[in-house]
Design an enzyme around this catalytic site. Sequence first.
Site, short mmCIF file in Angstrom:
data_model
loop_
_atom_site.label_atom_id
_atom_site.label_comp_id
_atom_site.label_asym_id
_atom_site.label_seq_id
_atom_site.Cartn_x
_atom_site.Cartn_y
_atom_site.Cartn_z
N ASP A 262 -37.86 -12.70 -15.96
CA ASP A 262 -37.89 -14.15 -15.85
C ASP A 262 -39.36 -14.56 -15.79
O ASP A 262 -40.24 -13.72 -15.57
CB ASP A 262 -37.11 -14.64 -14.62
C1 BGC Z 1 -35.84 -19.84 -15.38
C2 BGC Z 1 -35.21 -19.19 -16.58
C3 BGC Z 1 -35.80 -19.74 -17.84
C4 BGC Z 1 -37.31 -19.55 -17.80
C5 BGC Z 1 -38.01 -20.02 -19.05
C6 BGC Z 1 -37.36 -19.86 -15.45
O1 BGC Z 1 -37.85 -20.73 -14.49
O2 BGC Z 1 -35.42 -19.20 -14.21
O3 BGC Z 1 -33.83 -19.43 -16.56
O4 BGC Z 1 -35.23 -19.13 -18.96
O5 BGC Z 1 -37.81 -20.27 -16.70
O6 BGC Z 1 -38.05 -21.38 -19.16
#
Ligand code: BGC
Length: 780
Positions: A262
Amino acid sequence: MVGIGVAALCMVTPTVQAQVKLNANNIDEVIGEMTLEEKVHMVIGCGMSMGDGAKFPGTAGRTYDIPRLGIPSVYLADGPHRLAMSVKRDFDSRFYYATEFPSGTTVAATFDPNAAYQVGAALGEEVKDYGMDVLLAPGANLMRNALCGRNHEYYSEDPVVTGKMAAGYIKGVQSQGVGTCLKHFAVNNQETNRNNNDSRVAQRPLRELYLKGFEIAVKESQPWSIMTSYNKVNGKYTCEDIDLTENILRDEWGFKGVVMSDWNAGTDAVTSMKAGNDMLQPGQERQYKAILEAVQNGTLDEAILNRNVKRILELVVKCHTFENYKYANETDLKAHAIIDRTIGAEGIVLLDNRSALPLTANVKTIALYGTTSYDMVPAGMGFGSTGVGYYCVSLVEGMRNAGYTVDADLIKKYKKHLFDEQKRLYPNGKPPFSLTPLKRAEEFVPTSDELSAQVKNNDVAIITLGRTSGEASDRRVEEFYLKENESALIKQVAEAYRAAGKKVIVILNICSPVETASWKNMVDAVICAFQPGQEVGNCVADVLTGKVNPSGHLPMTFAIKYGDAPSDSNFPYDYEFKMPSFAMGSGMNFESQEKEEKPKEAVRNVDFTDYEEGIYVGYRYFETFDKEVSYPFGHGLSYTTFSFEIVSSDINGDNCEMKVAVKNTGNCAGKESVQVYVKAPAGGLEKPAKELKAFAKTKLLQPGESEVVTLSWKLMDMASLNEKSSSWELPKGTYQWMVGASSADVRCTVTQKVSKAQKVKVHNAMIPPYKIAQHDMVKR
Ligand code: BGC
């Protein structure tokens, strides 16, 4: 493989063109041509693509490109309910709209994996049409607690519903030749302190509940990629835990794709590489340096780097961008709006109905109460919702489209009220984008004079209550309960209309459960619409009018009060949220932030969360310990009635199968979902009273029409994980297979004998380094 000595000589990216260009069959050769620096770049992203200089502004990121080797960047954008990218771009008169589809929860409420497929296929088409390659979706975390801020992105409190829905969605997206990224792997069940919280969970619930949905999705649909989560599990960041990403995910489940972190998750890039977390997104300078140095000083074997690069290149060659696909840069918004309206309405759950719905022919004028009727909630907040939405149909619009007159005086009053509330809540204007939920207007209650005029002028009253939530914060316990003026609104409107013999209907346009027990009997019908996407007003109107006969079922339990579910006492339900606990965005100073954030001593439910309820999540608890609920898991009414009859049941080798005849015994056409729960024999490990093993939905059945649906599952799906022997164990004995219309409404049962116990050994993985206390469920 390039040796360490050779790599050290190749510190500078060669300027000469290489002879070899990437294709699907020469990946090893291409890696052989790469410098060490190029390889390190390849395993970390290139920053977020938020700015207008980016090829796709407002998207989450991309992979590294090496033109001399024919390696393009491939582009990653968020879902799950909408392709997240900037709608407006600098020096560009166009609007780049994407469809706001139903939330994950709404899709799950259809109890139909084919609905998830349709949403996925439409989303995949948008990803392809706008030139991107991988949609960062779906979210498959379990709804452990009603207050998790990201529940709307997830499917269910049950792992089978979660896994089957995620698999349907993944197959749909990938049918368009674009990838998915199943997330957030794993046990990411709260947003409070999400970057550092340690989910402490025993191996059995870990395997049976929190990993099960991912396991089903991986095995049934092979997502191109998977995203590890921010949190730790049993003391280790998920992106740094080789047990999770290699031993379980790849070795046991056979995952073949890329594992990415993530955004800015974890702290130790080198451990992530070793753990098979192939790519770190969106990529940080310090990660680059750490990996490079580790290979140079021999603490990271370059073979591991090569392995991770290979997996990334295997993804790259599958992407449209690699094929130089000429995308249209526009998509079929009209067709996708129809999909949103259809699936959004299918996910609506009729919770209660005392002859109020569908609206009868003599209903012509409608009084709409509740600010949400005028300002509906199409979806939740978060990166999946970046920027301006396409449009959102209000309930006023939906009811007018259906031919009703909506009380004009109320429209005027609510318009003014919403305007005043916006000024009060956002004196400097609403932020253009917010991760955390936007503040919603307070309710107001009409005076008794106003109410009596409204009762006179209208045939029915509809009250809509709204709740939204988002990434990086959880809901507070107050948001589970109705606010004082919401309760007053229901009570007073109900009394006034019912005294005049007129019906009152409540619509819940919510992200996750709210309290319903104290007021549901004051009104004539309750509908849970969840968050059906941009067509929300039309979806609700379709159900109210009977154009669509509701067929949704609850993918989670609605408890009577907060505190009833055993996870409630181990959840940050009253935590005062502070934004800096959330680290995100390139250019942020993570080092200083971490220093500021280091707690003096670990705070329960913030720094760590103990999963003391073990396997008793959702209906597994309520059914086993006979605890009353407001609406049970799987509940959902229809305007018609159905009967169920077991036609056959059989265990054949590894396969369990049941055929159930569903008959429409009422007066209008409708669909029904069939849920099969299994009760295990005594003698093995302690088990919940029942567990869902399969579900299926009928086609639209005309009155009197029947359909035989087939439900199947594997024998070992009925097994439990024995932590002592690290094996799935299926005890022999008599199993009850129960066909239900909800977890609490079993209609018919058949027994099946398993004559020989079975055992399947697995890795003794993710062992908690501490003892996790167990709740005394009986005393709750
Ligand atoms: C989230 C993810 C997301 C990523 C990219 C993170 O803050 O937890 O779900 O895909 O950001 O935007």
